[in-house]
Write a protein that holds these residues in place. Structure first.
Motif, PDB file in Angstrom:
ATOM      1  N   PHE A  37      69.174 105.218  28.332  1.00 21.86           N
ATOM      2  CA  PHE A  37      70.076 106.353  28.193  1.00 21.86           C
ATOM      3  C   PHE A  37      69.337 107.663  27.995  1.00 21.86           C
ATOM      4  N   SER A  38      68.273 107.643  27.219  1.00 22.16           N
ATOM      5  CA  SER A  38      67.557 108.861  26.877  1.00 22.16           C
ATOM      6  C   SER A  38      66.841 109.504  28.053  1.00 22.16           C
ATOM      7  N   SER A  39      66.765 108.817  29.190  1.00 25.24           N
ATOM      8  CA  SER A  39      66.033 109.325  30.345  1.00 25.24           C
ATOM      9  C   SER A  39      66.866 110.226  31.242  1.00 25.24           C
ATOM     10  N   TYR A  40      68.158 110.378  30.977  1.00 28.26           N
ATOM     11  CA  TYR A  40      69.060 111.036  31.907  1.00 28.26           C
ATOM     12  C   TYR A  40      69.754 112.232  31.292  1.00 28.26           C
ATOM     13  N   VAL A  41      69.974 113.238  32.125  1.00 24.20           N
ATOM     14  CA  VAL A  41      70.933 114.289  31.803  1.00 24.20           C
ATOM     15  C   VAL A  41      72.328 113.687  31.934  1.00 24.20           C
ATOM     16  N   MET A  42      73.138 113.821  30.897  1.00 27.97           N
ATOM     17  CA  MET A  42      74.456 113.213  30.867  1.00 27.97           C
ATOM     18  C   MET A  42      75.538 114.277  30.991  1.00 27.97           C
ATOM     19  N   LEU A  60      83.128 118.292  36.787  1.00 20.13           N
ATOM     20  CA  LEU A  60      82.217 118.270  35.652  1.00 20.13           C
ATOM     21  C   LEU A  60      82.651 119.327  34.648  1.00 20.13           C
ATOM     22  N   VAL A  61      82.789 118.943  33.386  1.00 18.04           N
ATOM     23  CA  VAL A  61      83.202 119.889  32.355  1.00 18.04           C
ATOM     24  C   VAL A  61      82.088 120.205  31.370  1.00 18.04           C
ATOM     25  N   ALA A  62      81.117 119.316  31.212  1.00 18.57           N
ATOM     26  CA  ALA A  62      80.031 119.547  30.263  1.00 18.57           C
ATOM     27  C   ALA A  62      78.850 118.672  30.623  1.00 18.57           C
ATOM     28  N   ARG A  63      77.650 119.147  30.316  1.00 19.33           N
ATOM     29  CA  ARG A  63      76.460 118.335  30.507  1.00 19.33           C
ATOM     30  C   ARG A  63      75.480 118.614  29.381  1.00 19.33           C
ATOM     31  N   THR A  71      75.875 110.156  34.435  1.00 16.89           N
ATOM     32  CA  THR A  71      74.741 111.059  34.549  1.00 16.89           C
ATOM     33  C   THR A  71      75.168 112.291  35.332  1.00 16.89           C
ATOM     34  N   TYR A  72      74.381 113.342  35.219  1.00 13.14           N
ATOM     35  CA  TYR A  72      74.692 114.580  35.902  1.00 13.14           C
ATOM     36  C   TYR A  72      74.623 114.439  37.416  1.00 13.14           C
ATOM     37  N   ASP A  73      73.889 113.441  37.903  1.00 13.61           N
ATOM     38  CA  ASP A  73      73.691 113.258  39.350  1.00 13.61           C
ATOM     39  C   ASP A  73      74.989 113.224  40.141  1.00 13.61           C
ATOM     40  N   PRO A  74      75.987 112.353  39.841  1.00 17.30           N
ATOM     41  CA  PRO A  74      76.017 111.144  39.004  1.00 17.30           C
ATOM     42  C   PRO A  74      75.506 109.936  39.772  1.00 17.30           C
ATOM     43  N   ARG A  75      74.846 109.013  39.080  1.00 18.37           N
ATOM     44  CA  ARG A  75      74.192 107.924  39.780  1.00 18.37           C
ATOM     45  C   ARG A  75      74.743 106.547  39.447  1.00 18.37           C
TER      46      ARG A  75
END
Length: 114
Positions: free
Chosen positions: A29-34, A47-50, A97-101
């Motif tokens: 989990f810690s490896s990704y922009v969420m 997307l509302v928040a990252r 994830t922000y990608d999202p992936r």
């Protein structure tokens, strides 16, 4: 892939508050922009928040100043504190994830109404 589970939604009056939580399986989990996303009826998912791995956050204009995203990398969770809720916030809320992936979870329903 990572499994995402959202919780905390419900029915709230305009001006009220809710806190949503997203739990992710695995230890990466810690490896990704969420991000938190939402989809209202007859609208596209947005997307509302990252939040970055280091804790930096930003928001869509529609929620800026009212929502706050946070993360706990040790617990593999990302939360969304929602204040001053409006009827237009009514939607199913998802995390990813922000990608999202990753595959989308079931989301959690937020309904803002009197």
């Amino acid at each position: 892939q990572v499994q995402l589970v959202e919780s905390g939604g419900g029915l709230v009056q305009p001006g009220g508050s809710l806190r949503l939580s997203c739990a992710a399986s695995g230890s990466i989990f810690s490896s990704y922009v969420m991000g938190w996303y939402r989809q209202a009826p007859r609208k596209e998912r947005e997307l509302v928040a990252r939040i970055t791995t280091g804790g930096y956050s930003n928001y869509a204009d529609s929620v800026n100043g009212r929502f706050s995203i946070s993360r706990d990398n040790a617990k593999n969770t990302v939360d969304l504190q929602m204040n001053s809720l409006k009827p237009d916030d009514t939607a199913v809320y998802y995390c990813n994830t922000y990608d999202p992936r990753f595959n989308w979870g079931q989301g959690t329903q937020v309904t803002v109404s009197t």
